[in-house]
Design a protein around this motif. Structure first.
Motif, PDB file in Angstrom:
ATOM      1  N   MET A   1     128.357  24.328-100.084  1.00  0.00           N
ATOM      2  CA  MET A   1     127.715  23.451-101.036  1.00  0.00           C
ATOM      3  C   MET A   1     126.216  23.771-101.092  1.00  0.00           C
ATOM      4  SD  MET A   1     130.377  22.095-101.846  1.00  0.00           S
ATOM      5  CE  MET A   1     131.069  20.579-102.340  1.00  0.00           C
ATOM      6  N   VAL A   2     125.639  23.542-102.238  1.00  0.00           N
ATOM      7  CA  VAL A   2     124.210  23.759-102.440  1.00  0.00           C
ATOM      8  C   VAL A   2     123.444  22.598-101.801  1.00  0.00           C
ATOM      9  CG1 VAL A   2     122.383  23.902-104.185  1.00  0.00           C
ATOM     10  CG2 VAL A   2     124.533  25.117-104.537  1.00  0.00           C
ATOM     11  N   VAL A   3     122.352  22.918-101.138  1.00  0.00           N
ATOM     12  CA  VAL A   3     121.537  21.912-100.466  1.00  0.00           C
ATOM     13  C   VAL A   3     120.333  21.563-101.343  1.00  0.00           C
ATOM     14  CG1 VAL A   3     120.098  21.451 -98.439  1.00  0.00           C
ATOM     15  CG2 VAL A   3     122.246  22.716 -98.194  1.00  0.00           C
ATOM     16  N   VAL A   4     120.162  20.272-101.610  1.00  0.00           N
ATOM     17  CA  VAL A   4     118.967  19.792-102.294  1.00  0.00           C
ATOM     18  C   VAL A   4     117.966  19.416-101.218  1.00  0.00           C
ATOM     19  CG1 VAL A   4     117.992  17.938-103.698  1.00  0.00           C
ATOM     20  CG2 VAL A   4     120.149  19.019-104.373  1.00  0.00           C
ATOM     21  N   GLU A   5     116.791  20.047-101.269  1.00  0.00           N
ATOM     22  CA  GLU A   5     115.769  19.791-100.251  1.00  0.00           C
ATOM     23  C   GLU A   5     114.701  18.809-100.696  1.00  0.00           C
ATOM     24  OE1 GLU A   5     114.088  23.312 -98.579  1.00  0.00           O
ATOM     25  OE2 GLU A   5     115.997  23.947 -97.718  1.00  0.00           O
ATOM     26  N   GLU A   6     114.409  18.770-101.971  1.00  0.00           N
ATOM     27  CA  GLU A   6     113.300  17.947-102.470  1.00  0.00           C
ATOM     28  C   GLU A   6     113.641  17.350-103.825  1.00  0.00           C
ATOM     29  OE1 GLU A   6     110.406  17.566-100.832  1.00  0.00           O
ATOM     30  OE2 GLU A   6     110.497  19.178 -99.371  1.00  0.00           O
ATOM     31  N   VAL A   7     113.160  16.142-104.074  1.00  0.00           N
ATOM     32  CA  VAL A   7     113.250  15.513-105.390  1.00  0.00           C
ATOM     33  C   VAL A   7     111.946  14.751-105.615  1.00  0.00           C
ATOM     34  CG1 VAL A   7     114.469  13.865-106.861  1.00  0.00           C
ATOM     35  CG2 VAL A   7     115.768  15.248-105.221  1.00  0.00           C
ATOM     36  N   THR A   8     111.320  15.003-106.748  1.00  0.00           N
ATOM     37  CA  THR A   8     110.064  14.336-107.080  1.00  0.00           C
ATOM     38  C   THR A   8     110.100  13.921-108.538  1.00  0.00           C
ATOM     39  OG1 THR A   8     108.831  15.671-105.489  1.00  0.00           O
ATOM     40  CG2 THR A   8     107.552  14.635-107.228  1.00  0.00           C
ATOM     41  N   ALA A  32     123.751  14.674-107.126  1.00  0.00           N
ATOM     42  CA  ALA A  32     125.102  14.822-106.583  1.00  0.00           C
ATOM     43  C   ALA A  32     125.833  16.004-107.224  1.00  0.00           C
ATOM     44  CB  ALA A  32     125.895  13.531-106.783  1.00  0.00           C
ATOM     45  N   ALA A  33     125.630  16.216-108.516  1.00  0.00           N
ATOM     46  CA  ALA A  33     126.275  17.348-109.199  1.00  0.00           C
ATOM     47  C   ALA A  33     125.741  18.674-108.669  1.00  0.00           C
ATOM     48  CB  ALA A  33     126.065  17.244-110.708  1.00  0.00           C
ATOM     49  N   VAL A  34     124.430  18.737-108.401  1.00  0.00           N
ATOM     50  CA  VAL A  34     123.851  19.964-107.839  1.00  0.00           C
ATOM     51  C   VAL A  34     124.398  20.194-106.434  1.00  0.00           C
ATOM     52  CG1 VAL A  34     121.702  21.073-107.077  1.00  0.00           C
ATOM     53  CG2 VAL A  34     121.764  19.843-109.263  1.00  0.00           C
ATOM     54  N   GLU A  35     124.429  19.143-105.629  1.00  0.00           N
ATOM     55  CA  GLU A  35     124.903  19.269-104.249  1.00  0.00           C
ATOM     56  C   GLU A  35     126.396  19.590-104.168  1.00  0.00           C
ATOM     57  OE1 GLU A  35     121.828  16.437-101.788  1.00  0.00           O
ATOM     58  OE2 GLU A  35     123.533  15.453-102.753  1.00  0.00           O
ATOM     59  N   ALA A  36     127.143  19.264-105.196  1.00  0.00           N
ATOM     60  CA  ALA A  36     128.584  19.531-105.192  1.00  0.00           C
ATOM     61  C   ALA A  36     128.928  20.970-105.565  1.00  0.00           C
ATOM     62  CB  ALA A  36     129.291  18.573-106.156  1.00  0.00           C
ATOM     63  N   VAL A  37     127.950  21.730-106.019  1.00  0.00           N
ATOM     64  CA  VAL A  37     128.203  23.124-106.409  1.00  0.00           C
ATOM     65  C   VAL A  37     128.510  23.932-105.155  1.00  0.00           C
ATOM     66  CG1 VAL A  37     127.203  25.205-107.414  1.00  0.00           C
ATOM     67  CG2 VAL A  37     126.731  22.969-108.448  1.00  0.00           C
ATOM     68  N   PRO A  38     129.643  24.586-105.124  1.00  0.00           N
ATOM     69  CA  PRO A  38     129.954  25.418-103.951  1.00  0.00           C
ATOM     70  C   PRO A  38     129.058  26.654-103.916  1.00  0.00           C
ATOM     71  CG  PRO A  38     131.676  25.640-105.611  1.00  0.00           C
ATOM     72  CD  PRO A  38     130.719  24.594-106.114  1.00  0.00           C
ATOM     73  N   ALA A  39     128.644  27.034-102.737  1.00  0.00           N
ATOM     74  CA  ALA A  39     127.789  28.217-102.574  1.00  0.00           C
ATOM     75  C   ALA A  39     128.470  29.468-103.124  1.00  0.00           C
ATOM     76  CB  ALA A  39     127.416  28.395-101.104  1.00  0.00           C
ATOM     77  N   GLY A  61     130.114  18.586-112.963  1.00  0.00           N
ATOM     78  CA  GLY A  61     129.871  17.339-112.256  1.00  0.00           C
ATOM     79  C   GLY A  61     129.196  16.272-113.096  1.00  0.00           C
ATOM     80  N   LEU A  62     128.843  16.616-114.323  1.00  0.00           N
ATOM     81  CA  LEU A  62     128.160  15.679-115.216  1.00  0.00           C
ATOM     82  C   LEU A  62     128.893  15.625-116.557  1.00  0.00           C
ATOM     83  CD1 LEU A  62     124.489  16.837-114.468  1.00  0.00           C
ATOM     84  CD2 LEU A  62     125.561  14.693-113.707  1.00  0.00           C
ATOM     85  N   SER A  63     130.075  15.069-116.558  1.00  0.00           N
ATOM     86  CA  SER A  63     130.939  15.113-117.739  1.00  0.00           C
ATOM     87  C   SER A  63     130.348  14.409-118.960  1.00  0.00           C
ATOM     88  CB  SER A  63     132.310  14.519-117.407  1.00  0.00           C
ATOM     89  OG  SER A  63     132.164  13.168-116.988  1.00  0.00           O
ATOM     90  N   GLN A  64     129.421  13.479-118.768  1.00  0.00           N
ATOM     91  CA  GLN A  64     128.827  12.786-119.899  1.00  0.00           C
ATOM     92  C   GLN A  64     127.765  13.629-120.609  1.00  0.00           C
ATOM     93  OE1 GLN A  64     128.180  12.287-116.711  1.00  0.00           O
ATOM     94  NE2 GLN A  64     126.216  11.290-116.366  1.00  0.00           N
TER      95      GLN A  64
END
Length: 181
Positions: A1-8, A32-39, A61-64
């Motif tokens: 899974m992709v790791v999110v390190e920062e959000v601003t 959550a959609a970014v973090e759910a992406v498999p490496a 991960g963002l169907s809308q």
């Protein structure tokens, strides 16, 4: 899974308080959609090639959200914000109901300024009496080529442009590119 390190959020970095802040629930969904992406979506690609599978996996991960690409490799006109001299300006993902646009950058520092200007123009472009874009989100790597931090560069650009960037809010999500440096 992709790791999110920062959000601003831009709203946390500017003193102007008349604009709305990026909706927390929408930002949590994007994260959550970014973090759910498999490496594995990065396997077989290099730092110098487009990683369209990453964008597509986020879109899954963002169907809308409307996704600029489609399964057949075509173009989704629902992500087009406007046209000028035969060129269509669009964003990677777009939710017209909540007026959120997402741009996913894999490597190019120069694209961050272009993305911010797209968000600005989308805010100035009206549809149904409201801006087409009220909130923008940049998804960028913190470790491009092991030495370039596109996340930090994005924050620098935001700070530079915040006085003239008229949009409710912009969020920046910094992810760790799982490919070896």
């Amino acid at each position: 899974m992709v790791v999110v390190e920062e959000v601003t959020k831009l709203s946390a970095r500017r003193t102007q308080t008349s604009s709305e802040a990026f909706p927390d629930d929408a930002l949590a969904s994007i994260r959550a959609a970014v973090e759910a992406v498999p490496a594995s979506v990065f396997e077989g690609s290099t730092k110098h090639t487009e990683v369209g599978a990453f964008d597509a996996a986020i879109a899954d991960g963002l169907s809308q959200y409307e996704y600029e690409g489609d399964a057949a490799g075509g173009y989704n006109p629902n992500c087009k914000l406007w046209s000028h001299q035969g060129f269509n300006y669009s964003v990677d993902l777009y939710d017209a109901d909540v007026r959120i646009a997402i741009e996913v950058e894999k490597s190019e520092r120069k694209n961050v300024s272009d993305d911010l200007l797209k968000f600005q123009k989308g805010y100035r472009t009206q549809k149904g009496g409201r801006p087409k874009i009220e909130f923008g989100c940049l998804v960028v790597p913190v470790n491009y080529l092991g030495r370039h931090n596109l996340y930090q560069h994005s924050l620098t650009k935001l700070d530079f442009m915040k006085g003239v960037l008229f949009i409710d809010d912009v969020a920046v999500i910094g992810y760790r590119d799982p490919r070896p440096d």
